[in-house]
Design a protein around this motif. Structure first.
Motif, PDB file in Angstrom:
ATOM      1  N   THR A  22       0.834  -1.211   0.000  1.00 58.19           N
ATOM      2  CA  THR A  22       0.000   0.000   0.000  1.00 58.19           C
ATOM      3  C   THR A  22       0.864   1.254   0.000  1.00 58.19           C
ATOM      4  OG1 THR A  22      -1.736  -1.188   1.182  1.00 58.19           O
ATOM      5  CG2 THR A  22      -1.838   1.220   1.234  1.00 58.19           C
ATOM      6  N   SER A  23       1.858   1.270   0.848  1.00 58.71           N
ATOM      7  CA  SER A  23       2.759   2.417   0.943  1.00 58.71           C
ATOM      8  C   SER A  23       3.525   2.634  -0.366  1.00 58.71           C
ATOM      9  CB  SER A  23       3.731   2.191   2.099  1.00 58.71           C
ATOM     10  OG  SER A  23       4.705   3.183   2.126  1.00 58.71           O
ATOM     11  N   LEU A  24       4.025   1.547  -0.936  1.00 52.72           N
ATOM     12  CA  LEU A  24       4.803   1.649  -2.174  1.00 52.72           C
ATOM     13  C   LEU A  24       3.940   2.072  -3.354  1.00 52.72           C
ATOM     14  CD1 LEU A  24       6.950  -1.559  -1.685  1.00 52.72           C
ATOM     15  CD2 LEU A  24       7.773   0.814  -1.543  1.00 52.72           C
ATOM     16  N   LYS A  25       2.727   1.562  -3.424  1.00 51.20           N
ATOM     17  CA  LYS A  25       1.838   1.950  -4.533  1.00 51.20           C
ATOM     18  C   LYS A  25       1.447   3.418  -4.420  1.00 51.20           C
ATOM     19  CE  LYS A  25       0.208  -2.339  -6.349  1.00 51.20           C
ATOM     20  NZ  LYS A  25      -0.888  -3.014  -7.013  1.00 51.20           N
ATOM     21  N   THR A  26       1.319   3.907  -3.198  1.00 55.71           N
ATOM     22  CA  THR A  26       1.054   5.340  -3.006  1.00 55.71           C
ATOM     23  C   THR A  26       2.242   6.148  -3.516  1.00 55.71           C
ATOM     24  OG1 THR A  26      -0.354   4.893  -1.106  1.00 55.71           O
ATOM     25  CG2 THR A  26       0.538   7.118  -1.283  1.00 55.71           C
ATOM     26  N   SER A  27       3.445   5.688  -3.206  1.00 50.38           N
ATOM     27  CA  SER A  27       4.648   6.375  -3.701  1.00 50.38           C
ATOM     28  C   SER A  27       4.711   6.331  -5.226  1.00 50.38           C
ATOM     29  CB  SER A  27       5.912   5.745  -3.120  1.00 50.38           C
ATOM     30  OG  SER A  27       6.011   6.029  -1.750  1.00 50.38           O
ATOM     31  N   LEU A  28       4.298   5.230  -5.805  1.00 51.25           N
ATOM     32  CA  LEU A  28       4.284   5.105  -7.264  1.00 51.25           C
ATOM     33  C   LEU A  28       3.351   6.145  -7.866  1.00 51.25           C
ATOM     34  CD1 LEU A  28       5.181   3.505  -9.800  1.00 51.25           C
ATOM     35  CD2 LEU A  28       3.215   2.013  -9.409  1.00 51.25           C
ATOM     36  N   THR A  29       2.185   6.286  -7.290  1.00 53.36           N
ATOM     37  CA  THR A  29       1.216   7.272  -7.775  1.00 53.36           C
ATOM     38  C   THR A  29       1.716   8.692  -7.547  1.00 53.36           C
ATOM     39  OG1 THR A  29      -0.615   5.768  -7.332  1.00 53.36           O
ATOM     40  CG2 THR A  29      -1.167   8.099  -7.540  1.00 53.36           C
ATOM     41  N   ASP A  30       2.247   8.951  -6.351  1.00 53.05           N
ATOM     42  CA  ASP A  30       2.680  10.300  -5.990  1.00 53.05           C
ATOM     43  C   ASP A  30       3.917  10.766  -6.743  1.00 53.05           C
ATOM     44  OD1 ASP A  30       0.593  10.378  -4.229  1.00 53.05           O
ATOM     45  OD2 ASP A  30       1.804  10.198  -2.423  1.00 53.05           O
ATOM     46  N   GLY A  31       4.722   9.837  -7.249  1.00 51.51           N
ATOM     47  CA  GLY A  31       5.952  10.238  -7.924  1.00 51.51           C
ATOM     48  C   GLY A  31       5.971   9.927  -9.400  1.00 51.51           C
ATOM     49  N   GLN A  32       4.840   9.482  -9.915  1.00 54.95           N
ATOM     50  CA  GLN A  32       4.781   8.924 -11.257  1.00 54.95           C
ATOM     51  C   GLN A  32       5.366   9.814 -12.350  1.00 54.95           C
ATOM     52  OE1 GLN A  32       0.870   7.483 -12.252  1.00 54.95           O
ATOM     53  NE2 GLN A  32       1.803   5.561 -12.841  1.00 54.95           N
ATOM     54  N   LYS A  33       4.977  11.031 -12.396  1.00 55.46           N
ATOM     55  CA  LYS A  33       5.421  11.896 -13.480  1.00 55.46           C
ATOM     56  C   LYS A  33       6.853  12.371 -13.246  1.00 55.46           C
ATOM     57  CE  LYS A  33       2.941  14.736 -16.583  1.00 55.46           C
ATOM     58  NZ  LYS A  33       1.813  15.570 -16.821  1.00 55.46           N
ATOM     59  N   GLY A  34       7.711  12.082 -14.183  1.00 56.34           N
ATOM     60  CA  GLY A  34       9.080  12.559 -14.105  1.00 56.34           C
ATOM     61  C   GLY A  34       9.991  11.759 -13.198  1.00 56.34           C
ATOM     62  N   MET A  35       9.565  10.580 -12.783  1.00 57.50           N
ATOM     63  CA  MET A  35      10.407   9.751 -11.898  1.00 57.50           C
ATOM     64  C   MET A  35      11.612   9.233 -12.679  1.00 57.50           C
ATOM     65  SD  MET A  35       9.366   6.339  -9.640  1.00 57.50           S
ATOM     66  CE  MET A  35       7.788   6.989  -9.185  1.00 57.50           C
ATOM     67  N   ASP A  36      12.767   9.268 -12.029  1.00 58.25           N
ATOM     68  CA  ASP A  36      13.977   8.719 -12.623  1.00 58.25           C
ATOM     69  C   ASP A  36      13.714   7.254 -12.987  1.00 58.25           C
ATOM     70  OD1 ASP A  36      16.489   7.023 -12.324  1.00 58.25           O
ATOM     71  OD2 ASP A  36      17.389   9.012 -12.188  1.00 58.25           O
ATOM     72  N   PRO A  37      14.095   6.818 -14.186  1.00 58.19           N
ATOM     73  CA  PRO A  37      13.826   5.431 -14.601  1.00 58.19           C
ATOM     74  C   PRO A  37      14.406   4.374 -13.660  1.00 58.19           C
ATOM     75  CG  PRO A  37      14.505   6.740 -16.486  1.00 58.19           C
ATOM     76  CD  PRO A  37      14.679   7.610 -15.269  1.00 58.19           C
ATOM     77  N   GLU A  38      15.570   4.643 -13.075  1.00 65.04           N
ATOM     78  CA  GLU A  38      16.160   3.680 -12.136  1.00 65.04           C
ATOM     79  C   GLU A  38      15.331   3.566 -10.853  1.00 65.04           C
ATOM     80  OE1 GLU A  38      20.759   3.377 -11.984  1.00 65.04           O
ATOM     81  OE2 GLU A  38      20.267   5.483 -12.358  1.00 65.04           O
ATOM     82  N   VAL A  39      14.833   4.708 -10.389  1.00 64.34           N
ATOM     83  CA  VAL A  39      14.007   4.728  -9.178  1.00 64.34           C
ATOM     84  C   VAL A  39      12.696   4.005  -9.471  1.00 64.34           C
ATOM     85  CG1 VAL A  39      12.783   6.203  -7.524  1.00 64.34           C
ATOM     86  CG2 VAL A  39      15.061   6.872  -8.353  1.00 64.34           C
TER      87      VAL A  39
END
Length: 146
Positions: free
Chosen positions: A107-124
């Motif tokens: 749950t925590s990780l999927k929230t981070s995925l949503t919150d950082g989706q745009k412009g996230m470094d490809p490695e991250v």
């Protein structure tokens, strides 16, 4: 959509998630007597160690100082595990406890995925998705012990 979480925050979240899992596994292992679930939990521990290492490498790239989970958080987890296994250290109960922790992590990780989706470094992004997929696989495998 605007990026809510930075790459640095997501790296810290990945590391924290994996460290909490490692700590939980270390706390629960003395209570695990069964070979099947014990093997699975040890396999998960190894996978979380790999993720921690990868997150630490990314943190170096970003010049981040990663923090370990607080001693208070660790103590709370330890006591919850000890209380949860005091009267029942069956394979089924251990699996249920592990599943709860895994679902919280997902749950925590999927929230981070949503919150950082745009412009996230490809490695991250790759490491974040890898950890989500790992945890979803762990959840599925742990359910086989119910």
């Amino acid at each position: 959509m605007e990026q809510i979480k930075s790459d640095s925050e997501i790296i810290a979240e990945i590391y924290r998630n994996a460290q909490l899992a490692i700590t939980s596994i270390s706390d629960i292992m003395p209570e695990v007597v069964d070979g099947g679930i014990r093997e699975e939990i040890m396999r998960q521990h190894e996978e979380y160690e790999k993720v921690c290492s990868q997150a630490a490498q990314l943190a170096m790239k970003y010049g981040l100082d990663l923090k370990e989970p607080s001693p208070i958080k660790k103590a709370m987890m330890w006591s919850a595990i000890k209380m949860g296994t005091a009267s029942d250290n069956s394979e089924q109960n251990i699996a249920q406890m592990m599943i709860r922790g895994t679902v919280n992590g997902i749950t925590s990780l999927k929230t981070s995925l949503t919150d950082g989706q745009k412009g996230m470094d490809p490695e991250v992004y790759k490491l974040l998705k890898e950890l989500i997929n790992l945890e979803e696989g762990f959840e599925k495998k742990l359910k086989s012990f119910l």
